[in-house]
Motif scaffolding. Structure first.
Motif, PDB file in Angstrom:
ATOM      1  N   SER A  45       0.817  -1.234  -0.283  1.00 52.40           N
ATOM      2  CA  SER A  45      -0.078   0.070   0.054  1.00 52.40           C
ATOM      3  C   SER A  45       0.574   0.974  -0.070  1.00 52.40           C
ATOM      4  O   SER A  45       2.166   1.202   0.344  1.00 52.40           O
ATOM      5  N   PHE A  46       0.119   1.816  -0.053  1.00 52.69           N
ATOM      6  CA  PHE A  46       0.840   3.505   0.219  1.00 52.69           C
ATOM      7  C   PHE A  46      -0.171   4.608   1.239  1.00 52.69           C
ATOM      8  O   PHE A  46      -0.598   4.309   0.520  1.00 52.69           O
ATOM      9  N   THR A  47       0.640   4.950   1.929  1.00 54.33           N
ATOM     10  CA  THR A  47       0.350   5.631   3.066  1.00 54.33           C
ATOM     11  C   THR A  47       0.875   6.849   3.307  1.00 54.33           C
ATOM     12  O   THR A  47       2.279   7.315   3.418  1.00 54.33           O
ATOM     13  N   ALA A  48       0.253   7.692   3.460  1.00 50.11           N
ATOM     14  CA  ALA A  48       0.587   9.879   3.508  1.00 50.11           C
ATOM     15  C   ALA A  48       0.537   9.971   4.299  1.00 50.11           C
ATOM     16  O   ALA A  48      -0.564   9.280   5.659  1.00 50.11           O
ATOM     17  N   VAL A  49       1.355  10.027   5.417  1.00 50.29           N
ATOM     18  CA  VAL A  49       1.083  11.429   6.699  1.00 50.29           C
ATOM     19  C   VAL A  49       1.142  12.063   7.105  1.00 50.29           C
ATOM     20  O   VAL A  49       1.819  13.202   5.811  1.00 50.29           O
ATOM     21  N   MET A  50       0.374  13.517   7.348  1.00 52.99           N
ATOM     22  CA  MET A  50       0.172  14.508   7.078  1.00 52.99           C
ATOM     23  C   MET A  50      -0.485  15.204   8.713  1.00 52.99           C
ATOM     24  O   MET A  50      -0.257  14.725   9.410  1.00 52.99           O
ATOM     25  N   GLY A  51       0.016  16.491   9.290  1.00 51.35           N
ATOM     26  CA  GLY A  51       0.242  17.304  10.500  1.00 51.35           C
ATOM     27  C   GLY A  51       0.700  18.731  10.338  1.00 51.35           C
ATOM     28  O   GLY A  51       1.708  18.649   9.615  1.00 51.35           O
ATOM     29  N   PRO A  52       0.871  18.909  11.140  1.00 52.08           N
ATOM     30  CA  PRO A  52       0.615  20.361  11.620  1.00 52.08           C
ATOM     31  C   PRO A  52       2.729  20.243  10.954  1.00 52.08           C
ATOM     32  O   PRO A  52       3.148  18.750  12.289  1.00 52.08           O
ATOM     33  N   SER A  53       3.322  21.186  11.265  1.00 50.31           N
ATOM     34  CA  SER A  53       4.599  20.837  11.680  1.00 50.31           C
ATOM     35  C   SER A  53       4.374  20.625  13.103  1.00 50.31           C
ATOM     36  O   SER A  53       4.269  21.424  13.609  1.00 50.31           O
ATOM     37  N   GLY A  54       6.049  20.114  13.350  1.00 49.55           N
ATOM     38  CA  GLY A  54       6.452  19.483  14.723  1.00 49.55           C
ATOM     39  C   GLY A  54       5.177  18.318  15.885  1.00 49.55           C
ATOM     40  O   GLY A  54       5.610  18.709  17.039  1.00 49.55           O
ATOM     41  N   SER A  55       4.215  18.170  14.491  1.00 49.34           N
ATOM     42  CA  SER A  55       3.129  17.316  14.751  1.00 49.34           C
ATOM     43  C   SER A  55       4.185  15.826  14.646  1.00 49.34           C
ATOM     44  O   SER A  55       2.901  14.823  15.720  1.00 49.34           O
ATOM     45  N   GLY A  56       4.943  15.638  14.710  1.00 50.51           N
ATOM     46  CA  GLY A  56       6.102  14.380  15.010  1.00 50.51           C
ATOM     47  C   GLY A  56       5.854  13.299  13.991  1.00 50.51           C
ATOM     48  O   GLY A  56       6.285  12.038  13.967  1.00 50.51           O
ATOM     49  N   LYS A  57       6.137  13.624  12.789  1.00 48.82           N
ATOM     50  CA  LYS A  57       5.940  12.771  11.813  1.00 48.82           C
ATOM     51  C   LYS A  57       6.859  12.202  11.071  1.00 48.82           C
ATOM     52  O   LYS A  57       7.334  11.342  10.827  1.00 48.82           O
ATOM     53  N   SER A  58       8.548  13.716  11.380  1.00 52.80           N
ATOM     54  CA  SER A  58      10.089  12.636  10.625  1.00 52.80           C
ATOM     55  C   SER A  58      10.301  11.977  11.940  1.00 52.80           C
ATOM     56  O   SER A  58      10.737  10.983  11.800  1.00 52.80           O
ATOM     57  N   THR A  59       9.461  12.033  13.456  1.00 45.82           N
ATOM     58  CA  THR A  59      10.048  11.585  14.815  1.00 45.82           C
ATOM     59  C   THR A  59       8.974   9.763  13.998  1.00 45.82           C
ATOM     60  O   THR A  59       9.819   8.942  14.133  1.00 45.82           O
ATOM     61  N   LEU A  60       8.070   9.740  13.766  1.00 42.56           N
ATOM     62  CA  LEU A  60       6.945   8.188  13.917  1.00 42.56           C
ATOM     63  C   LEU A  60       7.570   7.884  12.525  1.00 42.56           C
ATOM     64  O   LEU A  60       7.973   6.253  12.453  1.00 42.56           O
ATOM     65  N   LEU A  61       8.420   8.884  11.906  1.00 43.75           N
ATOM     66  CA  LEU A  61       9.658   7.629   9.773  1.00 43.75           C
ATOM     67  C   LEU A  61       9.875   6.750  10.617  1.00 43.75           C
ATOM     68  O   LEU A  61      11.034   5.758  10.580  1.00 43.75           O
ATOM     69  N   ASN A  62      11.209   8.141  10.986  1.00 44.33           N
ATOM     70  CA  ASN A  62      12.231   7.404  12.156  1.00 44.33           C
ATOM     71  C   ASN A  62      11.971   6.548  12.618  1.00 44.33           C
ATOM     72  O   ASN A  62      13.327   5.483  13.165  1.00 44.33           O
ATOM     73  N   VAL A  63      11.369   6.520  13.413  1.00 42.21           N
ATOM     74  CA  VAL A  63      11.348   5.627  14.404  1.00 42.21           C
ATOM     75  C   VAL A  63      10.511   4.355  14.087  1.00 42.21           C
ATOM     76  O   VAL A  63      11.243   3.646  14.101  1.00 42.21           O
ATOM     77  N   ALA A  64       9.564   4.049  13.087  1.00 46.11           N
ATOM     78  CA  ALA A  64       9.280   3.102  12.256  1.00 46.11           C
ATOM     79  C   ALA A  64      10.436   2.201  11.655  1.00 46.11           C
ATOM     80  O   ALA A  64      10.463   1.121  11.225  1.00 46.11           O
ATOM     81  N   ALA A  65      11.582   3.242  10.789  1.00 45.88           N
ATOM     82  CA  ALA A  65      12.399   2.699   9.919  1.00 45.88           C
ATOM     83  C   ALA A  65      13.862   1.544  10.962  1.00 45.88           C
ATOM     84  O   ALA A  65      14.324   1.956  10.293  1.00 45.88           O
ATOM     85  N   GLY A  66      13.567   2.309  11.780  1.00 45.17           N
ATOM     86  CA  GLY A  66      14.288   1.821  12.580  1.00 45.17           C
ATOM     87  C   GLY A  66      15.727   2.778  12.948  1.00 45.17           C
ATOM     88  O   GLY A  66      16.902   2.477  13.082  1.00 45.17           O
ATOM     89  N   LEU A  67      15.533   4.155  11.939  1.00 46.84           N
ATOM     90  CA  LEU A  67      17.333   4.733  12.175  1.00 46.84           C
ATOM     91  C   LEU A  67      16.933   5.546  13.316  1.00 46.84           C
ATOM     92  O   LEU A  67      18.306   5.745  14.187  1.00 46.84           O
TER      93      LEU A  67
END
Ligand SMILES: Nc1ncnc2c1ncn2[C@@H]1O[C@H](COP(=O)(O)OP(=O)(O)OP(=O)(O)O)[C@@H](O)[C@H]1O
Ligand SMILES: [Mg+2]
Lengths: 251, 628
Positions: A45-67
């Motif tokens: 699937s293709f999942t898009a993550v959206m949200g205001p700046s500082g809402s934790g999007k980058s953090t979510l991706l980094n953590v999910a990817a094991g970075l």
């Protein structure tokens, strides 16, 4: 639309997060960047993550990817629980099964385009496959620029190299954190089309942070984050509906 | 992965070349010392200056050179790797394991080190050759001396430097491998604000070590040489280097609150840079501080030792006139002087060269045998109860008689652990050996030398030299005695002039030690300048960004100027502070009254050098405003 309290991972789940929390304790006050996120992304699937700046999007991706390490919670990619892997094993797993594209600075400045592309193979002690390299370069339209250095590329071309590299080892999941955030909308759209085509061709899973409702509208599912928590999920929403939702969250 | 290494070297050649140069100079210094030490030890005549003085002089030079080299080399590697932190973080993000990043760094560090070692050894053998004329002029080697170059010094250099380089690479790699892969994406990577607990502990340990080294001479009087002073300064500097980022952070935060610094963009930026890049600034300050510190300590302690020697010699002699002349005239001179009216007492002395066995070795190798003998001289008194008072603390000088009794100085380190009643092994220029018994221990070793024997102590064992007759005159008779002696053909000098001349003699090889010190200081200066130029060059991106934001070249120059001034002030202050304990310790332990021994002009020269290097490093910045 309701927020599921605890997601049971069905067999077709590519990525599953269970009650993931992330707190940065570097400053004088701890920042709770993720406050108990649970999420399941189905295979292909293709999942898009959206949200205001500082809402934790980058953090979510980094953590999910094991970075990055979560403060607590479980992350399963395919059938591997990466929250319990030791750092070496995690890195090897990531290298083979996960692709990642940052918003910028994806390329080592002193390696040429094709050398940057070969990095995942080199790191894995494998001999790069020239045919596969050509195929990837063609897929992102850079077959003539294999020998250029990153400083001799435009921003959009550099991002396309990053995409090609993320695809190189045919990972199960590709995470992209605003991969076209630094580009104009036209270039961005064409690059995203490249990415989506490639992902569809190789039946890969794509999780992407984006600010563009147009892009998000093409996703199978849109996840809305606010203040470190999933506040909404939408499947099959139109660009207009998504814009509306983002505007509400931003307030 | 080899490709990655090679490309990285190509891309970072200026900093790699800087590290290479530093490593070449370090290996050249150590190699050259090694060659000269080995040449001295291989000399067949054990009493020639080549055998006795060369290993000692080059040994103490080499010791300081090694400490410096280890310090400078490891900080050069650390600094050049720190600049590439982001690159390593990106490799981690792409999937390089911590182990892969570590081996990448180790390969590079060892590659550069090995190449530098070879080049440095070649340069070092030329350096050793270049020093020969000076060594000959100072009487440290004989005419016709030529250094022997073998593989041993190269092995020694490798054994000393390679582990240091390897360790520096390891420590840097550990930091890199710990980096979270996400730090690659944060566009500006400021230095980490906190120090690791290990680093803080190490800083305290070095501080404690420095204090111990400083106070040692107070408890073990006389145990102070240039090396002790240098090692205390070096330990303090290492403590500063370890704690540096935290100190810089404090200092910069304090500065940033001053109204003066908030007035202009350049000073605001400069203090903010100091705060954000506390490690980079520390790396710039520390080598310059080392320059000031080591230069002050080495010259200061040497002068203090010389002054202490003069004081002790003056205190030991209770006569007021001195005769010196040729050995064959000595007996007559003594007799004539003793017979003059107005002369209350006379004492004659001679010295003889000996070698003292330092430790028992049952090794047969001539090489090892040479190492276990230390060159020294014996002072022979014709009347142990006469006009020379060595300040006996144990035993009795009256027992000094014949070849079987000897008195030793309490601070003679080669005889540590021996006391009255023990025997020592001596070797004489004619090849004979003797084992006299210690009958007394005395305190004025710096003035009189390490060994004293009675009349006829060594008559059997070869030539004696520098015969001296000390004359004590009855009160008011000094002029009369002087004239009478002159009439008898004997020239007498007042005791004060004699003491002064004797001390000047002992520092006659000061030209050599000045040259050697200058070599060391030049090494530190080059390494420091190198580090600064690399640091400034690596900031091209930062300058470009400031330029795009509208900073004029003038503003950037002003910012760099203020930073250079901060570096220079901090370096001079820290260099002086870290030198003080060693200097004060030496002064308290050895001389009456208080003197730091530092020549103010020399100190000013060192400070000026630090300032010039700091500004020269900043002047190398490329401020071209170009888009990346
Ligand atoms: N290394 C860090 N240390 C401390 N706090 C951090 C760190 N990284 C992120 N944060 C904080 O965590 C929160 C989430 O940050 P994150 O980067 O995930 O936001 P984002 O949704 O990606 O924002 P944007 O759309 O602006 O990229 C923010 O409040 C941010 O300030
Ligand atoms: Mg973000």
């Amino acid at each position: 639309m309701s927020i599921p309290a605890n997601v049971q991972a069905p067999p077709t789940t590519a990525v599953a997060l269970t009650d993931v929390r992330k707190t940065y304790a570097t400053g004088p006050q701890p920042v709770h960047a993720l406050r108990g996120v649970s999420l399941a992304v189905s295979k292909g699937s293709f999942t898009a993550v959206m949200g205001p700046s500082g809402s934790g999007k980058s953090t979510l991706l980094n953590v999910a990817a094991g970075l990055d390490q979560p403060s607590s919670g479980r992350i399963v990619i395919g059938d591997t629980d990466i929250s319990h892997l030791n750092p070496e094993k995690l890195t090897t797993f990531r290298r083979r099964r996960v692709g990642f594209i940052f918003q910028s600075y994806n390329l080592l400045p002193h390696l040429s385009v094709s050398e940057n592309l070969r990095l995942p193979w080199w790191l894995d002690n494998q001999t790069p496959d020239p045919a596969r390299e050509q195929e990837l370069l063609r897929a992102v339209g850079l077959q003539d620029m294999a020998h250029r250095l990153p400083t001799e590329l435009s921003g959009g071309q550099a991002q396309r190299v990053a995409i090609a590299r993320a695809l190189a080892t045919q990972p199960d999941v590709i995470f992209a954190d605003e991969p076209t955030g630094a580009l104009d909308s036209h270039t961005g759209a064409s690059i995203l089309a490249t990415l989506r085509d490639a992902v569809a061709t190789y039946r890969q899973t794509l999780v992407m942070v984006t600010h563009d409702p147009q892009v998000a509208a093409a996703a199978d599912e849109v996840v809305f984050l606010a203040d470190g928590a999933v506040v909404d999920r939408a499947a099959g929403a139109s660009a207009a509906q998504i814009s509306q939702r983002v505007l509400e969250l931003g307030r | 992965m080899r490709q990655v290494s090679l490309r990285a070297l190509r891309a970072h050649w200026p900093s790699a070349a800087g590290v290479f140069l530093t490593m070449v100079l370090a290996s050249a210094l150590i190699f050259a010392s090694g060659v000269l030490i080995e040449s001295g030890l291989r000399e067949s005549d054990p009493f020639s200056p080549t055998a006795t003085m060369l290993p000692a002089v080059m040994g103490s030079f080499g010791g300081v050179a090694i400490m410096l080299a280890l310090f400078v080399v490891s900080s050069a590697f650390a600094a050049s790797l720190r600049d590439r932190r982001r690159e390593f973080a990106l490799l981690r993000a792409v999937g390089a394991t911590g182990g892969q990043v570590r081996s990448l760094i180790s390969t590079e560090v060892m590659g550069i080190s090995l190449a530098a070692l070879v080049v440095g050894s070649v340069a070092g053998s030329f350096g050793a050759g270049a020093l020969v004329p000076l060594l000959r002029a100072s009487g440290i080697v004989e005419e016709g001396f030529a250094p022997v170059v073998s593989v041993l010094p190269m092995l020694g250099t490798a054994v000393l430097l390679l582990p240091a380089a390897w360790l520096a690479g390891r420590l840097a790699a550990r930091e890199m491998a710990r980096l979270s892969p996400t730090s690659a994406v944060s566009t500006t990577a400021a230095d980490a604000r906190t120090l690791s607990p290990g680093r803080v502990t190490a800083a305290w340990v070095c501080l404690a070590g420095g204090l111990t080294a400083t106070t040692t001479p107070i408890f073990v009087p006389g145990a102070m040489g240039g090396a002790t002073g240098a090692s205390s300064a070096l330990l303090f500097i290492t403590a500063v280097a370890l704690a540096g980022p935290a100190l810089v952070l404090r200092g910069a935060t304090w500065l940033a609150e001053r109204r003066m610094m908030r007035a202009r963009a350049a000073s605001v930026l400069a203090t903010a840079n100091a705060r954000g890049y506390s490690r980079r600034l520390t790396a710039a300050v520390v080598p310059l501080a080392l320059l000031v510190s080591l230069g002050s300590v080495q010259t200061g302690v040497n002068r203090t030792v010389a002054e202490a020697g003069a004081q002790q010699l003056g205190d030991a002699i209770s006569g007021d006139l001195v005769w010196q002349g040729a050995p064959e005239q000595a007996a007559d001179a003594r007799e004539t002087l003793a017979g003059l009216t107005g002369v209350a007492a006379v004492t004659a002395t001679e010295t003889a060269m000996v070698q003292v066995k330092v430790e028992a070795t049952d090794e047969d190798a001539p090489f090892m045998d040479r190492l276990s003998w230390e060159a020294g001289s014996v002072l022979m008194l014709d009347d142990p109860s006469g006009l020379i008072d060595p300040d006996v603390t144990e035993g009795d000088l009256a027992a000094l008689e014949g070849a079987d009794a000897v008195a030793v100085a309490s601070d003679d380190l080669t005889l540590t652990g021996k006391g009255v009643g023990d025997r020592i092994d001596l070797r004489h220029p004619d090849g004979s050996e003797s084992t006299p018994t210690i009958v007394a221990v005395f305190d004025r070793g710096l003035g009189l030398g390490g060994l004293i024997m009675g009349p006829d102590g060594l008559d059997a064992a070869g030539a004696t030299e520098s015969p001296t007759v000390i004359v004590e005159t009855a009160s008011g008779e000094q002029n009369a005695v002087l004239q009478a002696a002159e009439a008898a053909g004997l020239a007498l000098t007042p005791v004060d002039d004699y003491v002064e001349a004797a001390t000047a003699m002992s520092s006659s090889d000061s030209r050599l030690s000045n040259v050697l010190l200058m070599v060391l200081l030049a090494f530190i200066g080059i390494a420091a300048g190198n580090a600064l130029v690399i640091a400034t060059r690596s900031r091209a991106g930062e300058f470009a960004l400031l330029g795009r934001l509208g900073a004029t070249r003038r503003q950037m120059r002003a910012m760099l100027g203020i930073e250079a001034a901060l570096v220079a002030v901090a370096a001079v202050a820290l260099g002086t502070l870290t030198a003080l304990p060693g200097l004060v310790g030496a002064s308290l332990a050895m001389v009456r009254g208080f003197s730091l021994g530092v020549d103010p002009m020399f100190w000013a020269g060192l400070a000026a050098a630090a300032v010039v290097i700091a500004f020269a490093g900043a002047a190398g910045a490329r401020l071209r405003v170009r888009a990346d």
